[in-house]
Design an enzyme around this catalytic site. Structure first.
Site, PDB file in Angstrom:
ATOM      1  N   ASP A 139       0.807  -1.220   0.000  1.00  0.00           N
ATOM      2  CA  ASP A 139       0.000   0.000   0.000  1.00  0.00           C
ATOM      3  C   ASP A 139       0.838   1.268   0.000  1.00  0.00           C
ATOM      4  O   ASP A 139       0.308   2.361  -0.188  1.00  0.00           O
ATOM      5  CB  ASP A 139      -0.858   0.039   1.275  1.00  0.00           C
ATOM      6  CG  ASP A 139      -2.178  -0.669   1.090  1.00  0.00           C
ATOM      7  OD1 ASP A 139      -2.541  -0.941  -0.062  1.00  0.00           O
ATOM      8  OD2 ASP A 139      -2.827  -0.955   2.102  1.00  0.00           O
TER       9      ASP A 139
HETATM   10  C1  GLC Z   1      -1.181  -3.628   5.655  1.00  0.00           C
HETATM   11  C2  GLC Z   1      -2.459  -3.671   4.863  1.00  0.00           C
HETATM   12  C3  GLC Z   1      -2.353  -4.592   3.678  1.00  0.00           C
HETATM   13  C4  GLC Z   1      -1.120  -4.272   2.880  1.00  0.00           C
HETATM   14  C5  GLC Z   1       0.122  -4.257   3.751  1.00  0.00           C
HETATM   15  C6  GLC Z   1       1.350  -3.803   3.006  1.00  0.00           C
HETATM   16  O1  GLC Z   1      -1.021  -4.837   6.321  1.00  0.00           O
HETATM   17  O2  GLC Z   1      -3.554  -4.084   5.649  1.00  0.00           O
HETATM   18  O3  GLC Z   1      -3.489  -4.504   2.877  1.00  0.00           O
HETATM   19  O4  GLC Z   1      -0.995  -5.232   1.883  1.00  0.00           O
HETATM   20  O5  GLC Z   1      -0.069  -3.399   4.834  1.00  0.00           O
HETATM   21  O6  GLC Z   1       1.325  -2.453   2.708  1.00  0.00           O
HETATM   22  C1  GLC Z   2      -0.675   2.619   5.897  1.00  0.00           C
HETATM   23  C2  GLC Z   2       0.193   1.514   6.437  1.00  0.00           C
HETATM   24  C3  GLC Z   2       0.063   0.256   5.617  1.00  0.00           C
HETATM   25  C4  GLC Z   2      -1.396  -0.078   5.488  1.00  0.00           C
HETATM   26  C5  GLC Z   2      -2.216   1.108   4.988  1.00  0.00           C
HETATM   27  C6  GLC Z   2      -3.675   0.742   5.000  1.00  0.00           C
HETATM   28  O1  GLC Z   2      -0.276   2.968   4.622  1.00  0.00           O
HETATM   29  O2  GLC Z   2       1.543   1.881   6.451  1.00  0.00           O
HETATM   30  O3  GLC Z   2       0.764  -0.783   6.231  1.00  0.00           O
HETATM   31  O4  GLC Z   2      -1.556  -1.107   4.596  1.00  0.00           O
HETATM   32  O5  GLC Z   2      -2.009   2.222   5.815  1.00  0.00           O
HETATM   33  O6  GLC Z   2      -4.534   1.774   4.709  1.00  0.00           O
END
Ligand code: GLC
Ligand code: GLC
Length: 822
Positions: free
Chosen positions: A493
């Site tokens: 993300d």
């Molecule tokens: C968080 C989010 C997931 C994403 C991950 C890596 O765990 O919930 O959807 O894939 O971060 O950014």
């Molecule tokens: C933030 C976090 C990531 C997660 C995302 C979800 O970017 O760092 O881990 O997946 O929020 O919205």
């Protein structure tokens, strides 16, 4: 009643009691609150090792029963508290919040319950908190025993603080909510009825099954002016004020006097319940709520006998769930991980996605599309019916172009418009969850269930059509190199290639400036080849030869594109950015190698023949692996770069910027197992799996019985320090990697296949596996220390060709011996 035990395995903070399936915590002062989850079907409680935390029904944002202050000091000071006062000594039945420490303290977190054993001044207490199966209530059973030789008089005070239902409003909208709070008290039961006069058709209550000598429902009256929960005035004075809350902050506190002769014990049962009442039945008389449902609930737990019954049922329930997969290997920690805690965490992540933990405030995210699809792969063997329902709920939030809402709210089951979609990895995760579900259950009927697009309930298409559109969504969104467009972001993300944000008030997740038809993802490319192949197989199962042929062509084209444009020489590239430049290449200054594309391309089998897969994994070992797990990327990004987005916003070594983001580590375990390197796969498993980490716990800080989302990487100031425990895809993925790829007990359409890839020095292992209606006791032998290779199968003493236990022939009870041969 049991006594706090001391165990030779006792480490600084606690130890595993495998017999009881409990983790035993020996101090209230763990580095962070170490929590457990109560409930698994609607009513939930988060409970720390000192009984801190909160409860909610279904939705932690809209139906929050009790108040919790995140980010408070001291940390974790809100919960279900029991104050004991005797001979002017005051202490807590759960070790906190009273500062005065009991002589002996122990917390035992078990499967769906937590117990607190405290001895002080000759009085022993045992508090057990749990949610009975099928009940919308938390039961708190408190047993007090006089262990001394003289007669004792104990003043007991209970305490919880009500949340005014909407947790976000409760924590922000004080101009309104300091005036809305309402309660009723009747027969010692405290009812919380805020907003019941208007649109709500639900209330909560807190009861005790003994006569009370007083109560409080107004927080400030109970605590006293400018005091906290560690030193309530009423407890100090040994007397309730019988306060009635009108607005301000309603609480529920009972005062019970307990007298105990030497050796005598007494058990009290408290019930924290939630009731829904039909609109027409809301009132018993004007202004007085209909208490019938509460009274019925309270009656069900009127005495210790019925409480014990409910606890026994809960234990049987968990024994049954866990018995579906039990492993006995030479590695005790591996067994403990898989047999107990990993499966337990899988249930929690399945139920709560990323919504409510001590790190997720329960007011932010709903259920994540990719998160929830992935969570099913650790849970389908336990409660397949719930998995089916979840997949269909997710499917209903898909849009007709195959894309998906990134999140949905559990209460409404509608896609969350605030965050929207265009996370281009989202759709294909539904192929993984569906195929995994069908292979586990043999239930193809999920494919013909009618599901509309985007919440359209009149929707005609079947679920299979949704999978087809997920597949098509990738095919129709390819970039300049024939690789999948990344959209807002793929699984990571924080790799926001189309965001270009320079404004700190913008969200990385929802801001878009790039044209979005250039930046491409090698992670989605690998994912498409992997789950695209699954889609082809599924089409063949259904006799859809033409579609299978078409899909195969797309998959082959993607594999070619990866080999042509996605190989960097020693590893797979990560992406092309919005300017068409390489990300995750040796040509870059920072972020030269990323874990996601190595995991996904190798899992997809890309480069298996020509050695690229092996080289990619060797590069992972050389550049990303640490003793604490595998880092996400290297070198870390040292400066913020708007063309990369949030990933470069984190200080080096944390979160997605070169942290050990545990969720993706099992991808490498699977990939290693596919290459036949079982020792390496287990080494990676052991580096992040809680059961192995007892010794590093003071460094790690988080609970030693569950996975955390992140462990700080080697660039961090605090390498090895974990954060964000419990709600992480790591749980489902580690279980999936260990059970299906290391042990190699792998469900397939026709039955269970055996493809082990274990450490060379394991002579054998045994698995008891419930599969559909069959039960297999499987023994895998490794007489020549090969660890992996061909398997010779013997079922009920007879040789069988191949490595498949064919379900159509072998349903019922069977004994299987699989021998690894060269
Ligand atoms: C968080 C989010 C997931 C994403 C991950 C890596 O765990 O919930 O959807 O894939 O971060 O950014
Ligand atoms: C933030 C976090 C990531 C997660 C995302 C979800 O970017 O760092 O881990 O997946 O929020 O919205």
């Amino acid at each position: 009643m049991i006594e706090p035990s001391t165990d030779t395995l006792n480490t600084e903070f606690g130890y595993f009691d495998d017999q009881q399936k409990e983790y035993v915590i020996s101090t209230p002062f763990t580095p962070t609150p170490w929590i457990n989850y109560l409930g698994n079907d609607g009513f939930y409680g988060l409970i720390s090792n000192t009984a801190g935390g909160y409860s909610f029904y279904q939705d932690p944002k809209f139906r929050r029963l009790t108040r919790y202050r995140y980010n408070s000091v001291p940390v974790d000071t809100s919960g279900r508290y029991f104050y004991l006062k005797c001979d002017d000594e005051i202490w807590s039945a759960s070790g906190r919040p009273v500062a005065n420490q009991p002589e002996k303290y122990q917390c035992r977190h078990g499967m769906g319950y937590s117990r607190f054993l405290v001895n002080h001044q000759g009085i022993n207490s045992e508090l057990t908190c749990f949610v009975p199966l099928g009940e919308k209530a938390e039961v708190h059973r408190l047993t007090l025993k006089n262990a001394g030789a003289r007669h004792r008089k104990i003043s007991l005070f209970s305490y919880i603080e009500w949340c005014l239902w909407n947790a976000e409003d409760d924590g922000t909208n004080f101009q309104r909510n300091l005036s809305t709070g309402e309660v009723e008290v009747e027969d010692g039961v405290i009812y919380h009825k805020t907003e019941y006069r208007e649109r709500r058709d639900h209330y909560a209550f807190y009861s005790v099954n003994q006569p009370i000598s007083g109560f409080d429902t107004d927080r400030d009256s109970f605590l006293g002016p400018y005091r906290g929960v560690e030193k309530p005035l009423c407890v100090e004075q040994g007397q309730s004020t019988n306060s009635h809350a009108h607005g301000w902050s309603p609480i529920a506190s009972h005062h019970v006097e307990v007298e105990l002769a030497p050796g005598e014990e007494q058990t009290l049962v408290f019930v924290l319940g939630y009731c829904e009442v039909e609109k027409s039945q809301k009132w018993q008389s004007p202004g007085v709520i209909n208490k019938t449902p509460a009274q019925e609930l309270i009656k069900r737990y009127a005495d210790n006998h019925s409480v014990q019954q409910a606890l026994d049922n809960l234990a049987t329930h968990w024994d049954k769930l866990l018995s579906k997969f039990q492993i006995n290997s030479p590695d005790r920690k591996f067994n403990r991980s898989l047999n107990i805690w990993n499966q337990y965490q899988n249930m929690v992540t399945f139920n709560l996605s990323r919504s409510a933990s001590f790190y997720e405030s329960g007011i932010g995210r709903g259920m994540g599309f990719r998160d929830s699809n992935q969570d099913t792969i650790g849970f389908a063997h336990m409660v397949p019916d719930k998995v089916k329902e979840r997949i269909l709920d997710l499917s209903a939030t898909q849009k007709s172009d195959g894309s998906a809402y990134h999140q949905y709210q559990p209460l409404t089951k509608k896609g969350n418009a605030n965050i929207g979609g265009n996370f281009n990895d989202d759709p294909m995760w539904m192929v993984l969850s569906t195929v995994n579900y069908i292979k586990e259950t043999g239930d193809f009927s999920i494919l013909t269930e009618k599901v509309g697009f985007d919440g359209d309930e009149s929707g005609e298409p079947d679920h299979f059509e949704h999978l087809k559109r997920a597949f098509e969504h990738v095919v129709k969104n390819l970039g300049p190199h024939g690789l999948p467009l990344i959209g807002r972001a793929d699984w990571n993300d924080c790799l926001n290639l189309n965001c270009f944000s320079e404004d700190p008030n913008e969200s990385y997740q929802t801001t878009q400036r790039g044209k979005s038809d250039i930046a491409e993802s090698l992670m989605i490319a690998g994912q498409f080849v992997l789950y695209g192949q699954d889609f082809v197989q599924l089409c063949l199962q259904l006799g859809k030869a033409e579609l299978a042929h078409y899909a195969q062509k797309q998959v082959d084209a993607m594999r070619d594109a990866v080999l042509k444009h996605g190989w960097d020489g020693e590893w797979f590239l990560r992406a092309y950015n919005a300017k068409g430049e390489k990300i995750g290449s040796h040509e870059n200054k920072e972020g030269q190698i990323f874990i996601e594309s190595q995991g996904f391309c190798v899992m997809a089998g890309i480069g298996m023949q020509d050695g690229k897969a092996r080289r990619a994994l060797d590069s992972v070992a050389k550049r990303l692996a640490t003793p604490h797990g595998i880092m996400l990327n290297q070198p870390a990004f040292n400066e913020y770069d708007k063309y990369l987005g949030e990933i470069s916003s984190y200080p080096p070594g944390y979160k997605e910027n070169a942290g050990i983001f545990c969720h993706n580590n099992p991808w490498i375990m699977v990939a290693e197992a596919m290459l036949g390197r079982g020792d390496k796969a287990l080494e990676y498993f052991a580096s992040i799996s809680p059961a192995y980490l007892q010794d590093v716990k003071s460094l790690h800080k988080t609970e030693p019985y569950v996975y955390s989302q992140m462990i700080a990487g080697s660039d961090a100031a605090t390498p090895g320090q974990a954060k964000n425990s419990w709600l992480t895809g790591t749980a489902a993925w580690c279980y999936y990697a260990a059970s299906q790829f290391i042990l190699g007990i792998k469900p397939d359409y026709a039955g269970l296949t055996i493809v082990p890839c274990i450490p060379a020095d394991w002579p054998s292992f045994a698995v008891s596996r419930r599969f559909r209606d069959a039960h297999y006791s499987i023994e895998v032998r490794n007489p020549d220390g090969l660890g992996s290779g061909k398997v010779q199968l013997e079922i009920d003493g007879k040789n069988v060709q191949g490595n498949l236990i064919d379900y159509s022939q072998f349903n019922g009870e069977h004994h299987v011996i699989a021998t690894i041969v060269s």
